[in-house]
Design an enzyme around this catalytic site. Sequence first.
Site: not given
Lengths: 307, 395
Positions: B282, B286, B295
């Site tokens: 990805r 998100h 993160y």
Amino acid sequence: MERDPRVCVLGEDVGHYGGSYKVTKGLAEKFGDLRVLDTPIAENSFTGMAVGAAMTGLRPIVEGMNMGFLLLAYNQISNNCGMLHYTSGGQFTIPVVIRGPGGVGRQLGAEHSQRLESYFQSVPGLQMVACSTPYNAKGLMKAAIRSENPVILCEHVLLYNLKERIPDEEYVCCLERAELVRPGKDVTILTYSRMRHHVLQAAKSLINKGYDPEIIDIISLKPFDLHTIGNSIKKTHKVLIVEECMRTGGIGASLRASIMDNFWDYLDAPIMCLSSQDVPTPYAGTLEEATVVQPPQIVKAIKQLCG
Amino acid sequence: MNDFMGRKVSYSSQMCFIPEESTNSVPCYRLLSTHGDLLDPSSINELDKELCIEMYRKMVTLQVMDTIFYDAQRQGRISFYVTTIGEEAINIGSAAALNATDVVFSQYREPGVLMWRGFTLQQFANQCYGNEYDLGKGRQMPVHYGSNELNYLTVSSPIATQVPQAVGAAYGLKMDKKDACAVTYFGDGGTSEGDFHAGMNFAAVLGAPVLFICRNNGWAISTPTSEQFRSDGVAIKGQAYGVRSIRVDGNDALAVYFAVKNARKMAVEEFRPILIEALTYRVGHHSTSDDSSKYRSVDEIEYWRTRRDPVARLRMFLQSNRWWDDENEDLLRQDLRTQMMSVLHNAESKKKPGLSNLFEDVYDVIPQNLKEQEQETQAIVGKYPKDYPSDVPLD
């Protein structure tokens, strides 16, 4: 199922076992294993399946072995079943019927004695009815199956054994209409499901004592049939609600609010409501009986309301 | 009898635990090297040049659309967006292998499937802007596309709820014996939801013609797969349910295409579910509500974005076969940017759906209580127009 090949049934033990309360007895033999589908134990799975199948053309009937188990399917029922017609801009319909036995039985324990109608009442997009007699059970079931909306049909564990002569031929009850069980002029008693029968029992005693109660089985829990209910209140000016739901957040709580909103001017007394207490249903028979509204309580309430 | 409830049991006095991890990881199917070379040069004969080019064009379209919509959100022109950057090969490769009548139940990172089927850039924009041309009538947040006509069910945010729904659709297809399957997409995170387990199990028991396509992109918001499950990814779970499965290089558009094509054939002809785990990354956050640099390392993101880009990989393959060149590339990207600008402008200038859309489609026919609520709402908004958005028509 005979009339429309798209109608099918999904649930645990609905097939050859005929359902935990034998509601689907004989159907698997007649319509086959695919149309009367025995599912693994996964309520969110088969409810989700029913939603997907309904959106792509079938008319599924989901049986919760006990309505309480459908809490596991709440995600699918609330987030998808009630919503997808709306969020898809009307492109997809979800003509499912979700049905099963609920209510307090005879010592089934707390987890099997739930009144889920209060939990589902708020969910936008759902319609909800409660049947109470063999006559309205047949009529409401047919109406629910034919409805384009998702309908929750609340049955009661202790009413499956009721016997009544009903017409063989086709008939459909209206999903949004309450049933006038007994006309009267002193007081309006609103009730549904098993409590209808407790009210009728109490009525015998009340009539003997000279009261003339108008008894309405509300049938439609979402939306309320305020037309029928309103006409009654305009006549009697007094209301008693008798339900098996818990006091807090139950059907009665919501019905009282609706009546206040719409018929305040016609009331001569505060609305009375008899409900179950806010406790999990105990297993012990004597304690269990104390959590369900009994006919003597109803008689006493009417005396209090009517004088 | 060596029989137990229909299964043969082989008994043994040697106590043997099945290890938690197999010595060999599930092999990953790929056709192109990371530099776009066919690993088996002779397989060029099985490839359709026009199809490959079209797949590439659509992958570029998806990439450009994402970039521009993401920027539009950053500029405050749309409220929210979810990109598919890094997963274009899964989107387009799988879509190209399906039939138009296969019913798709997506999560929310698969707009490429809708794009392949013909959803226009304007339609995507209309939904993101929630204007009066949005098929969803402005009721869902951006990227929650749906099209009855294109057999793509409206996206619903809760994770994995679409998985059992796809099984339900497959159940209907099986009953009607249609030459079509149901397809459901979900991420690595989605496999932790109860609905995944329920859907897989039931599909196997039922013999439902459904494809379970998992985009294992390494991250579920901030949860890496190492914290999502301890199994060897997702493909290995198939056998536990009695479901045939395959692991494929999700950034290899050709591998995805052929894996899905074969899986579909098996699903429809043999009435069985198939699980496809497509490994990918990805690249984007998100969603626009996320900043993934919080993160994960920026280096990691950059590596995948520049060195493992599925779009570039297919481009290298096409160019090395002289099926595509730099001029085609520049023309395409320029044309897309121009189109996108006009599409955004167009969507922005359209009216929003009127107030009555708030109350319609909750049921098939509007009930009395909602009619009353609609009247009340119209009265309030009509009386205090300054307190409500000026671009929502009252009707």
